[in-house]
Design a protein around this motif. Sequence first.
Motif, PDB file in Angstrom:
ATOM      1  N   SER A  48       0.840  -1.199   0.000  1.00  0.00           N
ATOM      2  CA  SER A  48       0.000   0.000   0.000  1.00  0.00           C
ATOM      3  C   SER A  48       0.873   1.246   0.000  1.00  0.00           C
ATOM      4  O   SER A  48       2.084   1.185   0.211  1.00  0.00           O
ATOM      5  N   ALA A  49       0.224   2.353  -0.210  1.00  0.00           N
ATOM      6  CA  ALA A  49       0.902   3.618   0.045  1.00  0.00           C
ATOM      7  C   ALA A  49       1.160   3.742   1.541  1.00  0.00           C
ATOM      8  O   ALA A  49       0.371   3.255   2.353  1.00  0.00           O
ATOM      9  N   PRO A  50       2.275   4.339   1.935  1.00  0.00           N
ATOM     10  CA  PRO A  50       2.548   4.474   3.371  1.00  0.00           C
ATOM     11  C   PRO A  50       1.577   5.438   4.043  1.00  0.00           C
ATOM     12  O   PRO A  50       1.137   6.417   3.444  1.00  0.00           O
ATOM     13  N   ALA A  51       1.240   5.129   5.286  1.00  0.00           N
ATOM     14  CA  ALA A  51       0.438   6.023   6.122  1.00  0.00           C
ATOM     15  C   ALA A  51       1.268   6.373   7.356  1.00  0.00           C
ATOM     16  O   ALA A  51       2.031   5.545   7.851  1.00  0.00           O
ATOM     17  N   SER A  52       1.154   7.593   7.839  1.00  0.00           N
ATOM     18  CA  SER A  52       1.993   8.012   8.965  1.00  0.00           C
ATOM     19  C   SER A  52       1.191   8.810   9.976  1.00  0.00           C
ATOM     20  O   SER A  52       0.197   9.453   9.649  1.00  0.00           O
ATOM     21  N   VAL A  53       1.623   8.729  11.239  1.00  0.00           N
ATOM     22  CA  VAL A  53       1.066   9.527  12.319  1.00  0.00           C
ATOM     23  C   VAL A  53       2.227  10.019  13.178  1.00  0.00           C
ATOM     24  O   VAL A  53       3.309   9.427  13.180  1.00  0.00           O
ATOM     25  N   THR A  54       1.983  11.073  13.929  1.00  0.00           N
ATOM     26  CA  THR A  54       3.021  11.653  14.783  1.00  0.00           C
ATOM     27  C   THR A  54       2.557  11.669  16.233  1.00  0.00           C
ATOM     28  O   THR A  54       1.422  12.074  16.527  1.00  0.00           O
ATOM     29  N   LEU A  55       3.423  11.205  17.134  1.00  0.00           N
ATOM     30  CA  LEU A  55       3.173  11.226  18.577  1.00  0.00           C
ATOM     31  C   LEU A  55       4.149  12.207  19.217  1.00  0.00           C
ATOM     32  O   LEU A  55       5.357  12.136  18.975  1.00  0.00           O
ATOM     33  N   THR A  56       3.624  13.105  20.030  1.00  0.00           N
ATOM     34  CA  THR A  56       4.460  14.069  20.746  1.00  0.00           C
ATOM     35  C   THR A  56       4.583  13.632  22.202  1.00  0.00           C
ATOM     36  O   THR A  56       3.573  13.398  22.875  1.00  0.00           O
ATOM     37  N   VAL A  57       5.815  13.503  22.685  1.00  0.00           N
ATOM     38  CA  VAL A  57       6.080  13.099  24.067  1.00  0.00           C
ATOM     39  C   VAL A  57       6.790  14.240  24.777  1.00  0.00           C
ATOM     40  O   VAL A  57       7.835  14.729  24.310  1.00  0.00           O
ATOM     41  N   ASP A  58       6.230  14.661  25.889  1.00  0.00           N
ATOM     42  CA  ASP A  58       6.833  15.743  26.684  1.00  0.00           C
ATOM     43  C   ASP A  58       6.547  15.442  28.152  1.00  0.00           C
ATOM     44  O   ASP A  58       5.594  15.947  28.732  1.00  0.00           O
ATOM     45  N   VAL A  59       7.364  14.574  28.759  1.00  0.00           N
ATOM     46  CA  VAL A  59       7.136  14.160  30.138  1.00  0.00           C
ATOM     47  C   VAL A  59       8.122  14.872  31.060  1.00  0.00           C
ATOM     48  O   VAL A  59       9.186  15.321  30.624  1.00  0.00           O
ATOM     49  N   PRO A  60       7.794  14.977  32.349  1.00  0.00           N
ATOM     50  CA  PRO A  60       8.683  15.673  33.279  1.00  0.00           C
ATOM     51  C   PRO A  60      10.025  14.961  33.450  1.00  0.00           C
ATOM     52  O   PRO A  60      10.167  13.775  33.151  1.00  0.00           O
ATOM     53  N   ALA A  61      10.983  15.692  33.939  1.00  0.00           N
ATOM     54  CA  ALA A  61      12.311  15.135  34.192  1.00  0.00           C
ATOM     55  C   ALA A  61      12.236  14.038  35.241  1.00  0.00           C
ATOM     56  O   ALA A  61      11.374  14.056  36.129  1.00  0.00           O
ATOM     57  N   SER A  62      13.130  13.057  35.138  1.00  0.00           N
ATOM     58  CA  SER A  62      13.163  11.947  36.090  1.00  0.00           C
ATOM     59  C   SER A  62      13.308  12.484  37.512  1.00  0.00           C
ATOM     60  O   SER A  62      14.157  13.335  37.785  1.00  0.00           O
ATOM     61  N   GLY A  63      12.468  11.965  38.409  1.00  0.00           N
ATOM     62  CA  GLY A  63      12.522  12.372  39.806  1.00  0.00           C
ATOM     63  C   GLY A  63      11.584  13.501  40.167  1.00  0.00           C
ATOM     64  O   GLY A  63      11.399  13.788  41.359  1.00  0.00           O
ATOM     65  N   THR A  64      10.994  14.167  39.167  1.00  0.00           N
ATOM     66  CA  THR A  64      10.044  15.240  39.450  1.00  0.00           C
ATOM     67  C   THR A  64       8.885  14.701  40.284  1.00  0.00           C
ATOM     68  O   THR A  64       8.383  13.606  40.028  1.00  0.00           O
ATOM     69  N   GLU A  65       8.482  15.463  41.269  1.00  0.00           N
ATOM     70  CA  GLU A  65       7.384  15.019  42.134  1.00  0.00           C
ATOM     71  C   GLU A  65       6.078  14.970  41.361  1.00  0.00           C
ATOM     72  O   GLU A  65       5.685  15.949  40.724  1.00  0.00           O
ATOM     73  N   LYS A  66       5.399  13.834  41.427  1.00  0.00           N
ATOM     74  CA  LYS A  66       4.080  13.676  40.813  1.00  0.00           C
ATOM     75  C   LYS A  66       2.983  14.027  41.806  1.00  0.00           C
ATOM     76  O   LYS A  66       2.024  14.717  41.466  1.00  0.00           O
ATOM     77  N   CYS A  67       3.120  13.527  43.039  1.00  0.00           N
ATOM     78  CA  CYS A  67       2.162  13.863  44.080  1.00  0.00           C
ATOM     79  C   CYS A  67       2.793  13.614  45.436  1.00  0.00           C
ATOM     80  O   CYS A  67       3.814  12.916  45.548  1.00  0.00           O
ATOM     81  N   LEU A  68       2.171  14.172  46.483  1.00  0.00           N
ATOM     82  CA  LEU A  68       2.730  14.110  47.843  1.00  0.00           C
ATOM     83  C   LEU A  68       1.606  13.897  48.841  1.00  0.00           C
ATOM     84  O   LEU A  68       0.578  14.568  48.791  1.00  0.00           O
ATOM     85  N   PHE A  69       1.803  12.933  49.748  1.00  0.00           N
ATOM     86  CA  PHE A  69       0.881  12.717  50.861  1.00  0.00           C
ATOM     87  C   PHE A  69       1.580  13.103  52.150  1.00  0.00           C
ATOM     88  O   PHE A  69       2.657  12.594  52.471  1.00  0.00           O
ATOM     89  N   GLU A  70       0.986  14.014  52.899  1.00  0.00           N
ATOM     90  CA  GLU A  70       1.461  14.340  54.248  1.00  0.00           C
ATOM     91  C   GLU A  70       0.329  15.011  55.036  1.00  0.00           C
ATOM     92  O   GLU A  70       0.531  16.008  55.712  1.00  0.00           O
ATOM     93  N   THR A  71      -0.869  14.422  54.948  1.00  0.00           N
ATOM     94  CA  THR A  71      -2.038  15.052  55.560  1.00  0.00           C
ATOM     95  C   THR A  71      -1.957  15.093  57.078  1.00  0.00           C
ATOM     96  O   THR A  71      -2.590  15.948  57.714  1.00  0.00           O
ATOM     97  N   ASP A  72      -1.190  14.165  57.692  1.00  0.00           N
ATOM     98  CA  ASP A  72      -1.079  14.195  59.151  1.00  0.00           C
ATOM     99  C   ASP A  72      -0.330  15.426  59.643  1.00  0.00           C
ATOM    100  O   ASP A  72      -0.381  15.747  60.835  1.00  0.00           O
ATOM    101  N   LYS A  73       0.350  16.101  58.735  1.00  0.00           N
ATOM    102  CA  LYS A  73       1.106  17.299  59.099  1.00  0.00           C
ATOM    103  C   LYS A  73       0.207  18.357  59.743  1.00  0.00           C
ATOM    104  O   LYS A  73       0.600  19.033  60.701  1.00  0.00           O
ATOM    105  N   THR A  74      -1.006  18.494  59.243  1.00  0.00           N
ATOM    106  CA  THR A  74      -1.911  19.535  59.728  1.00  0.00           C
ATOM    107  C   THR A  74      -3.053  18.990  60.565  1.00  0.00           C
ATOM    108  O   THR A  74      -3.964  19.733  60.927  1.00  0.00           O
TER     109      THR A  74
END
Length: 562
Positions: free
Chosen positions: A166-192
């Motif tokens: 067939s004729a070729p078909a193409s798609v493009t995926l863009t990836v832009d993820v945070p740097a390794s080690g970047t905080e995704k979420c934090l639990f510390e509810t007992d603090k308050t």
Amino acid sequence: MRSRTTLLLVVTLGSGCFDEVWATGSALFPTTSGTTSDTSLEASSSAGPGTTGELASGGIQTVTGAVASSAPEETASLPGSTAADHTPPVIEVFSVSPPHVDEAGTALLHLSASADAVTIRLRRDDEPAAELTPADFPRPFEVLSEAHDGQHTFEAVAVDADGLESAPASVTLTVDVPASGTEKCLFETDKTDASVSLSMIAGLAYTDEAIVAVGTRDTGSGPRLTLWKLGRDHCEVLPGWPRQGVGGLFNKMSKGTAVALDEHGNLLVAGFALEGITPRRYLAKLNSEGSLLWESFGQLGEEIAGVAVSPTPQAAVFAVGWRRSTADPSPTDAAIWMYKPDGTELPPDFLKAPFTVAEFDPDVDNMYSERLRAVVFEPLSGFALAVGERELKSSDLQVYDRTFLVRMNPVSGREGLPWTSPGAAFNRDTASAVATCGDELVAAGWRRDLVDDAPQPLLQWFERDGTFIEPQPFAITAAQFTSVACDREGKIIGVGFRAPGQLDAFAIAAARSGGLPIWYENGAPGEDEAAAASCDSRGFCASGGYRSEKGKRHAVVRVHHP
């Protein structure tokens, strides 16, 4: 290939009967503008650019009459047979979802092709990626970390049984993820939370449904073993949690030390009850909602530090730790406790020196300590492996801290003799944690040469059968690993604490091949410690422990991008 009948006419005409023959031939073979019928042209156009040349090379022959120079050369098809009888396959749909990825996870390539397509040739960024079939779609593309950042172009070509493309078909995926080690979420509810005077995390299991944490919490009636369930993406406390004072621990002071999940999502929770200042071993099995299925109390002076589970058909629960060999907190003997899934406890297995007849000091008076700190089930070998440290007197009359490792069969228990570090790389080394990483196991702890040296973090690598491979030290002064995990990319996540004057939590990611680590966490103002690590199936890794603010310790779980 579809069968075709080809008629080749070679006609020699005299000038006198040209008009008559031409009229007869025109009636049999109508004019097609020198190419094919309109229907064939439409089919070729829908297949995409360059298709016409592929059709010609595919063996379609033409009917040609040799005529006088005044007459045009004609191409004709027999009635009932057209060039469209053998067109190349067509890619009808080729897409990627989502088209933009902003954190580690999976993008799916979707493809639909005409029924004659038997092979799909896939390329990524101009490089061959895979040879597939239409049934292989949707096909996942895994984004593991920022290493995949950028735009990725996928190209697909469908091929039929005769090799037409067939004729070729193409798609493009863009990836832009945070740097390794970047905080995704934090639990510390007992603090308050003013009702909580103390809380801390000792064990973690990062699953596809939630982050399960075990530790200790005091809301005014003394420390209690506590279980938390947190959302895997936002670290929020899930409804109905935390659970404090499980089962028979409801009115007892207690602490949680380790947690594991079985294949059904049940929780195996380890810790100890406190009777005065003396610990009593405790293990419980809860369902995924936190309801007690069974529990087991051990003897006074026994503590569990690690727990693991093997799946069916050889399902078993492994708990490791130590028992006090005298009334004093030390010395201790290493201990293995095994259970059937229904809670039936097998006879305990206690380990004390000498491990082999070749040891210099057989420790007849049981003066030296052995402790198992962690255990993991290794699915490829079908064995559980536990690590810890022991005191070993050498021929130079010095007593050294050394790592040791044992293997357990889910049915018959400990197998073979324990392995003890020979101290070839460092005079003193220990292991506080163990995890599987690909086809290998990695143990984490600390090392030093002289007894007064500040410890430094150490990883030790093993084959899955427990054979030692090599050490991997880190030049971080006055620090030690307390837990270890491995993400999907094969990075080792080591967490622990540094003691440059006060405790500082730290978390790093390291490559198996060595090199400088990536710092995920570097402590916070006030005393803090990371005591547990676990990674989920996507590659996100969580560390758990505590932070101190204004003299109050509060539980912390932080999730890092891979």
